[in-house]
Design a protein around this motif. Structure first.
Motif, short mmCIF file in Angstrom:
data_model
loop_
_atom_site.label_atom_id
_atom_site.label_comp_id
_atom_site.label_asym_id
_atom_site.label_seq_id
_atom_site.Cartn_x
_atom_site.Cartn_y
_atom_site.Cartn_z
N VAL A 26 0.81 -1.22 0.00
CA VAL A 26 0.00 0.00 0.00
C VAL A 26 0.85 1.27 0.00
N SER A 229 -7.65 0.55 -4.51
CA SER A 229 -6.61 0.99 -3.59
C SER A 229 -5.45 1.67 -4.31
N PRO A 251 -5.81 5.95 1.27
CA PRO A 251 -5.96 4.49 1.32
C PRO A 251 -6.20 3.95 2.72
N TRP A 255 -8.53 0.75 3.97
CA TRP A 255 -7.94 -0.38 4.68
C TRP A 255 -8.33 -0.44 6.15
#
Length: 389
Positions: A26, A229, A251, A255
């Motif tokens: 990420v 994402s 993000p 998440w």
């Protein structure tokens, strides 16, 4: 040092490996705006970084699973954390796009060695509903790692720091993860099949109708999850008018929802069957995805991203748990095959969204994620319960 069965240590190593992979998976999407600015990258090139990660994962995950069924999961998990730490170092020092691609590929290789084997290790340690609950809890830690990375980047940018500092921090996390896995490798004795009893046949497993349905579902799910994402920070900055620090942190909204969704699923699976849980989550995730795409402000976009994550969260670990239950004697191979399908989804759809965005714009391109969730819902709705989670 003699080794004994230490489920707590082994479970801890699995959880830490998932956290490490989440961080490296990420962190780059969180930095997309800064990478685009500093290296002059287009939507297509940003998508290629995601492609490099997922190709690395795909090429590694099945051989790692076959190896793990014979020799154990903890050794490849240890090397996986080392690969991810190396990728972080390359990103932090990179002076060109080629180095970024190499670092991204090392992230994927590390994930291929770590994620499927972490889930398979948990499948070896737990049975039945406890397996699904344990996998949801472990994947909740994945969600925590995926929250920490973009939030950390946003905080660094807010303080006036550079994005490279985030990669140094991520590398440190992965290095600590490697040490924890080494400790587990030295102390925990994994059950292994003798060579003459080892009959894991990846081709037979992959063509099993039950596993095939689950693999297709994971392909669609991961394509939507990583597709959204990957582009969330760019969407927030260029379409919702968010600041650089808020866009980098965006993000985290997705998440955080995923992590909470998995924690709630771990409790819900004590009383709810896996199939209706997955179907319900897919239906509401598609609705939230649509709301996110039509959002016009950071506040509404953040709420929609969180709710999207909340319903996406339980789907992945529940499907992987069901796949492992189909072939409990070959959890490494099963997990790797199903996750390889997921990596294909993540390799195909984020670059496709970037390519589409170059032509029609990112907002229109993100409807691809909505379409994937809808197709997945129809798939799990139509097939027999014996073939689905």
């Amino acid at each position: 040092m003699s080794r004994v069965c230490c489920p707590a240590i082994a479970s801890g190593a699995a959880v830490v490996s998932l956290l490490c992979y989440a961080v490296v998976l990420v962190i780059t999407p969180a930095c997309n705006n800064e990478l685009s600015r500093d290296y002059g990258l287009s939507y297509v090139q940003l998508g290629q970084l995601s492609l490099a990660t997922m190709l690395g994962f795909f090429l590694t995950v099945i051989p790692a699973g076959i190896f793990a069924d014979r020799w154990g999961k903890l050794l490849p998990m240890t090397f996986g954390c080392f690969s991810m730490a190396s990728g972080c170092g390359i990103f932090a020092l990179a002076n060109g796009f080629g180095w970024l691609v190499l670092g991204a590929a090392l992230f994927g290789i590390g994930g291929g060695l770590s994620e499927a084997n972490s889930m398979a290790l948990l499948a070896d340690l737990y049975e039945g509903s406890k397996r699904s609950a344990a996998m949801n809890l472990a994947q909740a830690m994945f969600g925590i790692g995926a929250v920490i990375a973009p939030f950390g980047i946003g905080w660094i940018l807010h303080l006036g720091g550079g994005w490279r500092s985030g990669y140094y921090g991520a590398g440190l996390v992965c290095f600590v993860g490697m040490l924890i896995n080494m400790t587990a490798l030295l102390r925990h004795r994994e059950p292994r099949l003798p060579k003459h009893e080892h009959r894991s046949n990846p081709i037979a497993i992959a063509t099993d109708s039950s596993v095939l349905v689950l693999a297709i579902s994971i392909f669609l799910y991961v394509g939507a999850e990583i597709g959204q994402s990957t582009w969330l920070s760019v969407y927030f900055k260029r379409y919702l008018g968010a600041s650089s620090s808020l866009a980098a942190s965006s993000p985290s909204f997705l998440w955080l929802g995923i992590g909470i969704g998995r924690l709630l699923a771990a409790v819900a699976l004590r009383v709810v069957h896996e199939a209706p849980l997955v179907r319900t989550c897919l239906a509401f995730a598609a609705l939230c995805q649509a709301v996110l795409v039509i959002s016009r402000a950071p506040a509404s976009g953040g709420i929609a991203a969180f709710c999207l994550g909340l319903f996406l969260g339980p789907i992945f670990p529940t499907i992987v748990s069901r796949a492992n239950a189909v072939h409990p004697i070959a959890t490494g191979s099963v997990s790797s095959i199903v996750m390889a399908a997921g990596s294909l989804g993540a390799a195909v759809f984020p670059p496709f969204i970037g390519l589409t965005a170059e032509v029609w714009g990112l907002r229109q391109a993100l409807w691809v994620c909505f379409g994937l969730l809808c197709v997945n819902f129809v798939l799990v709705l139509l097939v027999r319960d014996t073939d689905t989670p």
